[in-house]
Design a protein around this motif. Sequence first.
Motif, PDB file in Angstrom:
ATOM      1  N   HIS A 141     -19.672 -69.993 -19.817  1.00 54.83           N
ATOM      2  CA  HIS A 141     -20.730 -69.189 -20.457  1.00 54.83           C
ATOM      3  C   HIS A 141     -20.907 -68.017 -19.771  1.00 54.83           C
ATOM      4  O   HIS A 141     -20.564 -67.895 -18.683  1.00 54.83           O
ATOM      5  CB  HIS A 141     -22.075 -69.843 -20.725  1.00 54.83           C
ATOM      6  CG  HIS A 141     -22.636 -70.039 -19.252  1.00 54.83           C
ATOM      7  ND1 HIS A 141     -22.253 -71.038 -18.292  1.00 54.83           N
ATOM      8  CD2 HIS A 141     -23.797 -69.363 -18.524  1.00 54.83           C
ATOM      9  CE1 HIS A 141     -23.112 -70.992 -17.376  1.00 54.83           C
ATOM     10  NE2 HIS A 141     -23.978 -70.044 -17.505  1.00 54.83           N
ATOM     11  N   TYR A 164     -35.341 -90.372 -31.248  1.00 55.13           N
ATOM     12  CA  TYR A 164     -34.860 -89.556 -30.019  1.00 55.13           C
ATOM     13  C   TYR A 164     -34.964 -90.045 -29.034  1.00 55.13           C
ATOM     14  O   TYR A 164     -33.865 -89.986 -28.061  1.00 55.13           O
ATOM     15  CB  TYR A 164     -35.767 -88.068 -30.059  1.00 55.13           C
ATOM     16  CG  TYR A 164     -35.570 -87.324 -28.916  1.00 55.13           C
ATOM     17  CD1 TYR A 164     -34.491 -86.465 -28.907  1.00 55.13           C
ATOM     18  CD2 TYR A 164     -36.478 -87.194 -28.043  1.00 55.13           C
ATOM     19  CE1 TYR A 164     -34.027 -85.801 -27.630  1.00 55.13           C
ATOM     20  CE2 TYR A 164     -35.976 -86.271 -26.829  1.00 55.13           C
ATOM     21  CZ  TYR A 164     -35.120 -85.707 -26.872  1.00 55.13           C
ATOM     22  OH  TYR A 164     -34.871 -84.889 -25.653  1.00 55.13           O
ATOM     23  N   ASN A 224     -20.426 -80.376 -19.985  1.00 58.14           N
ATOM     24  CA  ASN A 224     -19.670 -79.120 -19.948  1.00 58.14           C
ATOM     25  C   ASN A 224     -19.525 -78.560 -21.355  1.00 58.14           C
ATOM     26  O   ASN A 224     -18.652 -77.670 -21.644  1.00 58.14           O
ATOM     27  CB  ASN A 224     -18.598 -79.268 -19.282  1.00 58.14           C
ATOM     28  CG  ASN A 224     -18.686 -79.628 -17.957  1.00 58.14           C
ATOM     29  OD1 ASN A 224     -19.361 -79.061 -17.259  1.00 58.14           O
ATOM     30  ND2 ASN A 224     -17.730 -80.495 -17.387  1.00 58.14           N
ATOM     31  N   ALA A 225     -20.481 -78.898 -22.433  1.00 58.42           N
ATOM     32  CA  ALA A 225     -20.279 -78.346 -23.765  1.00 58.42           C
ATOM     33  C   ALA A 225     -20.618 -76.838 -23.493  1.00 58.42           C
ATOM     34  O   ALA A 225     -20.225 -76.276 -24.658  1.00 58.42           O
ATOM     35  CB  ALA A 225     -21.449 -79.089 -24.765  1.00 58.42           C
ATOM     36  N   LEU A 226     -21.571 -76.325 -22.908  1.00 63.73           N
ATOM     37  CA  LEU A 226     -21.628 -74.905 -22.922  1.00 63.73           C
ATOM     38  C   LEU A 226     -20.996 -74.075 -22.060  1.00 63.73           C
ATOM     39  O   LEU A 226     -21.095 -73.007 -21.855  1.00 63.73           O
ATOM     40  CB  LEU A 226     -23.298 -74.677 -22.755  1.00 63.73           C
ATOM     41  CG  LEU A 226     -24.304 -75.682 -23.709  1.00 63.73           C
ATOM     42  CD1 LEU A 226     -25.653 -75.598 -23.288  1.00 63.73           C
ATOM     43  CD2 LEU A 226     -24.060 -75.069 -25.171  1.00 63.73           C
ATOM     44  N   GLY A 267     -27.876 -88.623 -30.440  1.00 63.88           N
ATOM     45  CA  GLY A 267     -26.534 -88.166 -29.771  1.00 63.88           C
ATOM     46  C   GLY A 267     -26.700 -87.365 -28.597  1.00 63.88           C
ATOM     47  O   GLY A 267     -27.886 -87.367 -28.176  1.00 63.88           O
ATOM     48  N   GLN A 268     -25.785 -86.771 -27.945  1.00 63.90           N
ATOM     49  CA  GLN A 268     -25.839 -86.394 -26.614  1.00 63.90           C
ATOM     50  C   GLN A 268     -24.940 -84.962 -26.317  1.00 63.90           C
ATOM     51  O   GLN A 268     -23.933 -85.008 -27.303  1.00 63.90           O
ATOM     52  CB  GLN A 268     -25.407 -87.253 -25.454  1.00 63.90           C
ATOM     53  CG  GLN A 268     -26.342 -88.387 -25.371  1.00 63.90           C
ATOM     54  CD  GLN A 268     -25.783 -89.484 -24.275  1.00 63.90           C
ATOM     55  OE1 GLN A 268     -24.713 -88.846 -23.577  1.00 63.90           O
ATOM     56  NE2 GLN A 268     -26.467 -90.390 -23.963  1.00 63.90           N
ATOM     57  N   ILE A 269     -25.418 -84.096 -25.827  1.00 60.69           N
ATOM     58  CA  ILE A 269     -24.556 -82.927 -25.654  1.00 60.69           C
ATOM     59  C   ILE A 269     -23.581 -83.137 -24.408  1.00 60.69           C
ATOM     60  O   ILE A 269     -24.272 -83.438 -23.331  1.00 60.69           O
ATOM     61  CB  ILE A 269     -25.281 -81.572 -25.501  1.00 60.69           C
ATOM     62  CG1 ILE A 269     -26.140 -81.442 -26.884  1.00 60.69           C
ATOM     63  CG2 ILE A 269     -24.591 -80.273 -25.027  1.00 60.69           C
ATOM     64  CD1 ILE A 269     -26.960 -80.353 -26.498  1.00 60.69           C
ATOM     65  N   PRO A 270     -22.582 -83.259 -24.525  1.00 65.26           N
ATOM     66  CA  PRO A 270     -21.596 -83.228 -23.269  1.00 65.26           C
ATOM     67  C   PRO A 270     -21.996 -82.396 -21.960  1.00 65.26           C
ATOM     68  O   PRO A 270     -22.252 -81.180 -22.482  1.00 65.26           O
ATOM     69  CB  PRO A 270     -20.138 -83.126 -23.500  1.00 65.26           C
ATOM     70  CG  PRO A 270     -20.108 -83.182 -25.080  1.00 65.26           C
ATOM     71  CD  PRO A 270     -21.369 -82.849 -25.581  1.00 65.26           C
TER      72      PRO A 270
END
Length: 59
Positions: free
Chosen positions: A55, A39, A50-52, A45-48
């Motif tokens: 909202h 980790y 603007n992935a969320l 990996g990574q969360i981009p």
Amino acid sequence: RPAMEVLLLGGQPIREPVFHYGPFVMNSKSELIQALEDYQAGKFGQIPPNALMPHRPLS
């Protein structure tokens, strides 16, 4: 009244050793250490950014 969510899980016991630290749960201390190292090295990996989006805020 405030809303409440409940999650109820059930099943047969797995009868295996469990080691945990924060969100990491493994079957041995060495697996746990390896997961933490992976980790920290960015191997999960990574969360981009603007992935969320979009909202809606909770009301």
